[in-house]
Design a protein around this motif. Structure first.
Motif, PDB file in Angstrom:
ATOM      1  N   GLY A  18       0.812  -1.209   0.000  1.00 55.96           N
ATOM      2  CA  GLY A  18       0.000   0.000   0.000  1.00 55.96           C
ATOM      3  C   GLY A  18       0.846   1.259   0.000  1.00 55.96           C
ATOM      4  N   LYS A  19       0.261   2.355   0.477  1.00 58.74           N
ATOM      5  CA  LYS A  19       0.974   3.628   0.548  1.00 58.74           C
ATOM      6  C   LYS A  19       1.905   3.625   1.756  1.00 58.74           C
ATOM      7  CE  LYS A  19      -2.756   6.225  -1.645  1.00 58.74           C
ATOM      8  NZ  LYS A  19      -3.755   7.308  -1.485  1.00 58.74           N
ATOM      9  N   LEU A  20       3.044   4.282   1.600  1.00 56.34           N
ATOM     10  CA  LEU A  20       4.080   4.279   2.632  1.00 56.34           C
ATOM     11  C   LEU A  20       4.380   5.706   3.067  1.00 56.34           C
ATOM     12  CD1 LEU A  20       6.255   2.550   4.157  1.00 56.34           C
ATOM     13  CD2 LEU A  20       7.776   3.040   2.221  1.00 56.34           C
ATOM     14  N   VAL A  21       4.437   5.915   4.391  1.00 57.55           N
ATOM     15  CA  VAL A  21       4.839   7.185   4.993  1.00 57.55           C
ATOM     16  C   VAL A  21       5.983   6.878   5.954  1.00 57.55           C
ATOM     17  CG1 VAL A  21       4.149   9.082   6.514  1.00 57.55           C
ATOM     18  CG2 VAL A  21       2.547   8.210   4.796  1.00 57.55           C
ATOM     19  N   VAL A  22       7.068   7.680   5.891  1.00 58.35           N
ATOM     20  CA  VAL A  22       8.245   7.362   6.689  1.00 58.35           C
ATOM     21  C   VAL A  22       8.745   8.600   7.430  1.00 58.35           C
ATOM     22  CG1 VAL A  22      10.601   6.456   6.683  1.00 58.35           C
ATOM     23  CG2 VAL A  22       8.913   5.547   5.072  1.00 58.35           C
ATOM     24  N   ASP A  23       9.010   8.423   8.721  1.00 60.46           N
ATOM     25  CA  ASP A  23       9.604   9.461   9.566  1.00 60.46           C
ATOM     26  C   ASP A  23      10.714   8.813  10.370  1.00 60.46           C
ATOM     27  OD1 ASP A  23      10.251  11.588  11.161  1.00 60.46           O
ATOM     28  OD2 ASP A  23       8.379  11.626  12.289  1.00 60.46           O
ATOM     29  N   ALA A  24      11.952   8.989   9.903  1.00 64.93           N
ATOM     30  CA  ALA A  24      13.093   8.335  10.551  1.00 64.93           C
ATOM     31  C   ALA A  24      14.357   9.129  10.260  1.00 64.93           C
ATOM     32  CB  ALA A  24      13.229   6.895  10.058  1.00 64.93           C
ATOM     33  N   GLU A  25      15.434   8.773  10.962  1.00 68.11           N
ATOM     34  CA  GLU A  25      16.685   9.482  10.791  1.00 68.11           C
ATOM     35  C   GLU A  25      17.445   8.990   9.562  1.00 68.11           C
ATOM     36  OE1 GLU A  25      18.834   9.349  14.463  1.00 68.11           O
ATOM     37  OE2 GLU A  25      17.388  10.626  15.515  1.00 68.11           O
ATOM     38  N   LYS A  26      18.553   9.632   9.311  1.00 67.38           N
ATOM     39  CA  LYS A  26      19.319   9.592   8.065  1.00 67.38           C
ATOM     40  C   LYS A  26      19.317   8.268   7.300  1.00 67.38           C
ATOM     41  CE  LYS A  26      23.959  10.546   6.279  1.00 67.38           C
ATOM     42  NZ  LYS A  26      25.343  10.989   6.636  1.00 67.38           N
ATOM     43  N   ASP A  27      20.038   7.256   7.777  1.00 70.12           N
ATOM     44  CA  ASP A  27      20.226   6.041   6.987  1.00 70.12           C
ATOM     45  C   ASP A  27      18.923   5.269   6.814  1.00 70.12           C
ATOM     46  OD1 ASP A  27      22.892   6.627   6.665  1.00 70.12           O
ATOM     47  OD2 ASP A  27      23.547   5.435   8.377  1.00 70.12           O
ATOM     48  N   LEU A  28      18.094   5.234   7.863  1.00 74.73           N
ATOM     49  CA  LEU A  28      16.810   4.547   7.760  1.00 74.73           C
ATOM     50  C   LEU A  28      15.933   5.225   6.709  1.00 74.73           C
ATOM     51  CD1 LEU A  28      16.010   3.925  11.545  1.00 74.73           C
ATOM     52  CD2 LEU A  28      16.912   2.279   9.887  1.00 74.73           C
ATOM     53  N   LEU A  29      15.933   6.540   6.715  1.00 77.42           N
ATOM     54  CA  LEU A  29      15.126   7.295   5.760  1.00 77.42           C
ATOM     55  C   LEU A  29      15.619   7.090   4.329  1.00 77.42           C
ATOM     56  CD1 LEU A  29      12.806   9.375   5.465  1.00 77.42           C
ATOM     57  CD2 LEU A  29      14.540  11.164   5.634  1.00 77.42           C
ATOM     58  N   LEU A  30      16.913   7.218   4.145  1.00 76.64           N
ATOM     59  CA  LEU A  30      17.471   7.076   2.794  1.00 76.64           C
ATOM     60  C   LEU A  30      17.241   5.680   2.221  1.00 76.64           C
ATOM     61  CD1 LEU A  30      20.858   9.000   3.248  1.00 76.64           C
ATOM     62  CD2 LEU A  30      18.791   9.797   2.084  1.00 76.64           C
ATOM     63  N   SER A  31      17.159   4.681   3.100  1.00 75.16           N
ATOM     64  CA  SER A  31      17.030   3.299   2.627  1.00 75.16           C
ATOM     65  C   SER A  31      15.675   3.000   1.985  1.00 75.16           C
ATOM     66  CB  SER A  31      17.274   2.324   3.787  1.00 75.16           C
ATOM     67  OG  SER A  31      16.179   2.313   4.695  1.00 75.16           O
ATOM     68  N   VAL A  32      14.670   3.858   2.213  1.00 79.10           N
ATOM     69  CA  VAL A  32      13.321   3.573   1.700  1.00 79.10           C
ATOM     70  C   VAL A  32      12.968   4.389   0.464  1.00 79.10           C
ATOM     71  CG1 VAL A  32      12.546   3.039   4.039  1.00 79.10           C
ATOM     72  CG2 VAL A  32      12.111   5.313   3.095  1.00 79.10           C
ATOM     73  N   LEU A  33      13.832   5.296   0.044  1.00 81.81           N
ATOM     74  CA  LEU A  33      13.451   6.232  -1.015  1.00 81.81           C
ATOM     75  C   LEU A  33      13.127   5.537  -2.335  1.00 81.81           C
ATOM     76  CD1 LEU A  33      15.893   9.230  -0.389  1.00 81.81           C
ATOM     77  CD2 LEU A  33      13.515   8.951   0.346  1.00 81.81           C
ATOM     78  N   ASP A  34      13.810   4.429  -2.626  1.00 86.27           N
ATOM     79  CA  ASP A  34      13.525   3.758  -3.905  1.00 86.27           C
ATOM     80  C   ASP A  34      12.206   2.988  -3.872  1.00 86.27           C
ATOM     81  OD1 ASP A  34      14.309   1.686  -2.257  1.00 86.27           O
ATOM     82  OD2 ASP A  34      15.975   1.011  -3.515  1.00 86.27           O
TER      83      ASP A  34
END
Length: 300
Positions: free
Chosen positions: A153-169
């Motif tokens: 489904g739809k994804l919303v993410v609120d996390a710090e640097k590496d965790l956040l960058l890991s989901v962008l793709d």
């Protein structure tokens, strides 16, 4: 349905005191205990908006029972996975300034991680998954990426640097770094709105659909590929910033769930975060409504 994931929840023990003297006896004024963790905070504020969600994650021991009981008393659905060790207790000291002492969290086994992943696999394309907060030290650093990749489904993410960058793709609907986190990601000081906007647009190039940047007392930005809103917030006494960013995320999701426009949803998001900053706990609907008309948006 909206699902929130808190991999490392907590009982937040908030202590108000006039002064803190290291190495001496200190006496507290008011104290509060709340079910905490970023995803859990999102679920609690969604409930204030009248929007249902189910809280997922890991809980253990008597602090875990406190969290489950607190959410159930608030009529928030839960489907936590039980772990052997105690859920962490975080201490928030509120004196002349704020001091936080955050515990590391319990061990989570590979089997328990797989149980969570199976919950994610069962979601439908109509569901929204909110992935927020830190991870226990026992979990692999790629857990956010795994969850994001299998989320249907739809994804919303609120996390710090590496965790956040890991989901962008995985192209999240929106991500919500604050200004300090954005500076950490790009390893530079951000002084102007244009600089913040440019960094947010870079994250969009890397895969995020939209970026919401919280700026504390200076408001917030909502950045899409074609549009940027700047929100100005009213002045007021900041009582407790814990959960303010999570409230902002919840307000945005609530607005979208209620069929509001992008502009109205962002305004509700900023009102939610602002109202929480002005109170001891997460904001109620009445408190959010009280500041909503004072939120001013401009296109920049």
């Amino acid at each position: 349905m909206i699902y929130t994931v808190t991999l490392n929840p907590s009982v937040d023990y908030i202590v108000f005191t006039d002064t803190i003297k290291l190495g001496e006896l200190n006496r507290a004024g008011q104290t509060y205990k709340f079910a905490g963790g970023k995803g859990i905070n999102v679920s609690r504020v969604l409930k204030s908006h009248g929007v249902e969600s189910t809280a997922l994650g890991f809980t253990g021991g008597f602090p875990g029972e406190f969290i489950k009981n607190s959410l159930q008393e608030a009529d928030i659905m839960t489907d936590f996975i039980e772990v052997a060790e105690d859920t962490r207790i975080n201490i928030k000291l509120k004196g002349a300034s704020e001091t936080e002492i955050n515990a590391p969290g319990p061990a989570v086994t590979n089997e328990q991680t797989e149980q969570l992943l199976e919950q994610i696999r069962r979601l439908s394309p109509e569901d929204t998954l909110v992935l927020a907060g830190s991870i226990p030290s026992s979990m692999n650093a790629d857990i956010y990426r795994k969850i994001a990749q299998m989320c249907p489904g739809k994804l919303v993410v609120d996390a710090e640097k590496d965790l956040l960058l890991s989901v962008l793709d995985s192209h999240p609907e929106f991500i919500k770094p604050n200004k300090a986190e954005l500076e950490q990601i790009f390893d530079r000081k951000l002084e102007t709105v244009d600089e913040i906007k440019d960094c947010a647009r870079e994250l969009i190039k890397q895969g995020a659909k939209n970026v919401m940047v919280s700026l504390g007392g200076e408001g917030a930005l909502f950045v899409s590929e074609s549009l940027v809103y700047k929100a100005e917030v009213p002045s007021g006494k900041v009582v407790n910033t814990v959960g303010s960013g999570d409230s902002t995320v919840a307000g945005m999701i609530a607005g979208i769930a209620r069929g509001l426009s992008l502009e109205e949803s962002f305004k509700l998001a900023v009102a939610s975060g602002t109202a929480t900053a002005f109170t001891e706990d997460l904001a109620t609907k009445e408190q959010i409504d009280n500041v909503l008309s004072d939120i001013k948006l401009t296109i920049v």
